[in-house]
Motif scaffolding. Structure first.
Motif, mmCIF file in Angstrom:
data_model
loop_
_atom_site.group_PDB
_atom_site.id
_atom_site.type_symbol
_atom_site.label_atom_id
_atom_site.label_comp_id
_atom_site.label_asym_id
_atom_site.label_seq_id
_atom_site.Cartn_x
_atom_site.Cartn_y
_atom_site.Cartn_z
ATOM 1 N N ILE A 169 0.862 -1.176 0.000
ATOM 2 C CA ILE A 169 0.000 0.000 0.000
ATOM 3 C C ILE A 169 0.901 1.230 0.000
ATOM 4 O O ILE A 169 1.841 1.311 0.795
ATOM 5 C CB ILE A 169 -0.899 0.000 1.249
ATOM 6 N N PRO A 170 0.677 2.197 -0.895
ATOM 7 C CA PRO A 170 1.560 3.371 -0.923
ATOM 8 C C PRO A 170 1.558 4.115 0.408
ATOM 9 O O PRO A 170 0.500 4.350 1.003
ATOM 10 C CB PRO A 170 0.952 4.244 -2.033
ATOM 11 N N VAL A 171 2.759 4.462 0.860
ATOM 12 C CA VAL A 171 2.933 5.208 2.102
ATOM 13 C C VAL A 171 3.430 6.605 1.753
ATOM 14 O O VAL A 171 4.506 6.761 1.173
ATOM 15 C CB VAL A 171 3.937 4.506 3.041
ATOM 16 N N TRP A 172 2.631 7.613 2.085
ATOM 17 C CA TRP A 172 3.023 9.003 1.908
ATOM 18 C C TRP A 172 3.351 9.584 3.286
ATOM 19 O O TRP A 172 2.606 9.397 4.243
ATOM 20 C CB TRP A 172 1.900 9.820 1.288
ATOM 21 N N VAL A 173 4.452 10.324 3.365
ATOM 22 C CA VAL A 173 4.918 10.865 4.640
ATOM 23 C C VAL A 173 4.876 12.391 4.598
ATOM 24 O O VAL A 173 5.306 13.010 3.618
ATOM 25 C CB VAL A 173 6.353 10.379 4.948
ATOM 26 N N ARG A 185 13.063 10.968 5.631
ATOM 27 C CA ARG A 185 12.113 9.879 5.880
ATOM 28 C C ARG A 185 11.202 9.689 4.658
ATOM 29 O O ARG A 185 10.948 8.562 4.231
ATOM 30 C CB ARG A 185 11.278 10.185 7.124
ATOM 31 N N MET A 186 10.701 10.764 4.101
ATOM 32 C CA MET A 186 9.840 10.680 2.917
ATOM 33 C C MET A 186 10.521 9.908 1.793
ATOM 34 O O MET A 186 9.898 9.106 1.100
ATOM 35 C CB MET A 186 9.499 12.089 2.409
ATOM 36 N N ALA A 187 11.811 10.170 1.626
ATOM 37 C CA ALA A 187 12.550 9.564 0.519
ATOM 38 C C ALA A 187 12.599 8.048 0.616
ATOM 39 O O ALA A 187 12.788 7.365 -0.395
ATOM 40 C CB ALA A 187 13.969 10.130 0.468
ATOM 41 N N ARG A 188 12.399 7.501 1.802
ATOM 42 C CA ARG A 188 12.468 6.053 1.986
ATOM 43 C C ARG A 188 11.138 5.360 1.665
ATOM 44 O O ARG A 188 11.091 4.131 1.625
ATOM 45 C CB ARG A 188 12.877 5.727 3.427
ATOM 46 N N TRP A 189 10.085 6.148 1.418
ATOM 47 C CA TRP A 189 8.781 5.543 1.210
ATOM 48 C C TRP A 189 8.233 5.873 -0.173
ATOM 49 O O TRP A 189 9.000 5.919 -1.128
ATOM 50 C CB TRP A 189 7.853 5.930 2.376
ATOM 51 N N ASP A 190 6.951 6.069 -0.334
ATOM 52 C CA ASP A 190 6.354 6.097 -1.677
ATOM 53 C C ASP A 190 5.807 7.448 -2.091
ATOM 54 O O ASP A 190 5.348 7.611 -3.217
ATOM 55 C CB ASP A 190 5.223 5.055 -1.757
ATOM 56 N N GLY A 191 5.840 8.396 -1.184
ATOM 57 C CA GLY A 191 5.322 9.705 -1.533
ATOM 58 C C GLY A 191 5.574 10.693 -0.418
ATOM 59 O O GLY A 191 5.898 10.322 0.718
ATOM 60 N N PRO A 223 8.035 4.250 -8.415
ATOM 61 C CA PRO A 223 7.393 5.567 -8.584
ATOM 62 C C PRO A 223 7.250 6.292 -7.254
ATOM 63 O O PRO A 223 7.115 5.667 -6.198
ATOM 64 C CB PRO A 223 6.024 5.216 -9.172
ATOM 65 N N PHE A 224 7.262 7.624 -7.315
ATOM 66 C CA PHE A 224 7.217 8.444 -6.110
ATOM 67 C C PHE A 224 6.254 9.593 -6.337
ATOM 68 O O PHE A 224 6.326 10.301 -7.340
ATOM 69 C CB PHE A 224 8.616 8.982 -5.794
#
Length: 282
Positions: A169-173, A185-191, A223-224
């Motif tokens: 599931i996409p994780v946006w921070v 931290r954002m860079a390690r996830w999906d958005g 994708p980000f």
């Protein structure tokens, strides 16, 4: 560019039936996303709807539109409970949930954190957020998972089913620029859900700096997304935001857009009329 609506979960919006109705209207009008604030209470008396229960109603009544809570302060939730709820919503919606998370560092800290003896230290919350995300991602794998951190401990456990969306599931921070830690931290996830200086009338330069910094920290080829909230007036020029890397524009209506006080009734009828007119044109 995708276009979403960004609504509070209090005042006239503090009703899961109302939120589900608005999501249906938004889908019919061609919007791509329907996103909610995640508050427990407010510092003035007003109705509040539980966002995660409301998202179940939204998932059941819509077919296409993406949705999520932007953002859930993960430090006040049990990460294994969030992992289970998110997978259930993902399955219920046929893979349309987006998980938005953050520290919960905005207004209302006293009433939403202090009143309930939650963790007030933002540095500790940051560690809890990172540990919580690691646990959620591990449990989503469906494989045996264990964790031993500063704040959370999980004995070997397996969660099934796995999310319909893969690899997850996409994780946006969320985070506030120019503080660098949340953007790493954002860079390690999906958005990312960046917030820039509210005192700056035209924050496009700060927004571009935040996006460029985050992308420079990325190591994943996946994708980000970049989700940015703005007013209807700002949304009339989506090409300005596309040019700096925004992939989702989230439109929100504040009482102040209509000359009302922040605590006044939020503009439900104006929002209904606005969303039925459809998203801005690129």
């Amino acid at each position: 560019m995708k276009f979403g609506l960004y609504l509070p979960n209090f005042g006239p919006y503090g009703d899961a039936c109302v939120l589900a109705e608005l999501a249906v209207l938004a889908e019919e009008a061609g919007w791509d996303g329907f996103f909610l604030w995640d508050h427990l209470t407010r510092y003035w008396p007003t109705n509040v709807a539980d966002v995660w229960v409301s998202m179940s109603a939204i998932a059941a009544r819509t077919q296409r539109i993406r949705f999520g809570a932007l953002v859930t302060p993960l430090a006040r939730r049990r990460p294994w409970k969030v992992a289970r709820e998110a997978v259930t919503l993902d399955q219920l919606s046929n893979g349309r949930l987006i998980l938005g998370v953050g520290l919960g560092s905005g207004g209302g800290a006293d009433v939403e954190w202090g009143n309930f003896n939650e963790e007030m230290d933002l540095k500790k919350r940051a560690v809890m957020l990172d540990e919580g995300l690691e646990i959620i991602n591990g449990l989503w794998s469906g494989e045996p998972f264990l964790f031993d951190g500063q704040h959370y401990h999980v004995k070997e456990s397996s969660f099934l089913p796995t999310p319909q969306q893969q690899p997850r599931i996409p994780v946006w921070v969320a985070g506030n620029w120019p503080h660098k830690a949340p953007f790493r931290r954002m860079a390690r996830w999906d958005g990312m859900i960046p917030q820039t200086n509210p005192a700056v009338d035209d924050d496009i330069d700060e927004l571009q700096q935040a996006i460029q910094f985050t992308l420079s920290e990325r190591t994943s080829p996946q994708p980000f997304d970049v989700a940015y909230s703005l007013s209807p007036t700002q949304a009339q020029e989506p090409q300005r935001y596309t040019a700096v890397g925004v992939t989702w524009l989230l439109v929100q209506l504040y009482p102040t857009h209509f000359g009302a006080d922040w605590k006044s009734d939020w503009p439900l009828e104006q929002m209904r009329a606005y969303l039925q007119a459809g998203p801005p044109e690129e």
